[in-house]
Enzyme design. Sequence first.
Site, mmCIF file in Angstrom:
data_model
loop_
_atom_site.group_PDB
_atom_site.id
_atom_site.type_symbol
_atom_site.label_atom_id
_atom_site.label_comp_id
_atom_site.label_asym_id
_atom_site.label_seq_id
_atom_site.Cartn_x
_atom_site.Cartn_y
_atom_site.Cartn_z
ATOM 1 N N VAL A 1 41.987 51.721 36.451
ATOM 2 C CA VAL A 1 42.559 50.738 35.961
ATOM 3 C C VAL A 1 43.051 49.666 36.726
ATOM 4 O O VAL A 1 42.745 48.422 36.322
ATOM 5 C CB VAL A 1 43.683 51.068 35.055
ATOM 6 N N CYS A 2 43.747 49.948 37.808
ATOM 7 C CA CYS A 2 44.411 48.753 38.562
ATOM 8 C C CYS A 2 43.537 47.606 39.152
ATOM 9 O O CYS A 2 43.906 46.640 39.026
ATOM 10 C CB CYS A 2 45.019 49.636 39.871
ATOM 11 N N PRO A 3 42.175 47.922 39.615
ATOM 12 C CA PRO A 3 41.429 46.851 40.023
ATOM 13 C C PRO A 3 41.092 45.838 38.862
ATOM 14 O O PRO A 3 41.094 44.578 38.891
ATOM 15 C CB PRO A 3 40.325 47.648 40.816
ATOM 16 N N THR B 1 42.324 53.246 42.763
ATOM 17 C CA THR B 1 42.209 53.793 41.447
ATOM 18 C C THR B 1 41.495 53.051 40.414
ATOM 19 O O THR B 1 40.706 52.409 40.794
ATOM 20 C CB THR B 1 43.794 53.872 40.858
ATOM 21 N N LEU C 1 44.205 43.722 38.481
ATOM 22 C CA LEU C 1 44.361 42.960 39.479
ATOM 23 C C LEU C 1 43.411 41.693 39.543
ATOM 24 O O LEU C 1 43.645 40.556 39.946
ATOM 25 C CB LEU C 1 44.257 43.394 41.001
#
Length: 187
Positions: A46-48, A44, A51
């Site tokens: 925003v997720c990276p 996806t 993280l």
Amino acid sequence: MSMINKEISDFKVQAFHENDFKTVTKEDVLGKWSVFFFYPADFTFVCPTELEDLENKYEAFRDVGCEVYAVSTDTHFVHKAWHDASDRIKKINYPMLADPTHCLARDFEVLIDADGMAERGTFIINPEGKIVGYEVTAGNVGRNAEELFRKVQACQFVHAHGDQVCPANWKPGDETLKPSLDLVGQL
């Protein structure tokens, strides 16, 4: 209903960690501080960024005795595929927990039933396995690892010094407050 002081349930999930598949259980969490960092899905947008931000702070978390667990409802196989395909995710050194059965997302009350994915939930777990801090954020808003680290340190301080509290923006070495009955009327 607040989740503060809720003990996490027993669990056993697969994880992708250190380029291998591993099993993680509640027993692995007990005895140390932990952060459970739920995100909606691998591959996806925003997720990276979140993280990677968390990875950039990971060594500091480890230095204060706190393990970080990223959690999504993807499988451990998908975590590996994302790791292999993404330059940002290749950097990650903390465990990525797989929750395809939604046992963790349900226990932490972040499951979006209609989508089968988790909200962006961040949970600080003390060594006894109890939630001592948490925040759930809308899916399109990224979180900040620096602020999460500050909150972990504050929770650790309060845990060790139960007669003191940490004011806003507190950082280790800053002044704390010691509540007294004299101050209660002023609150």
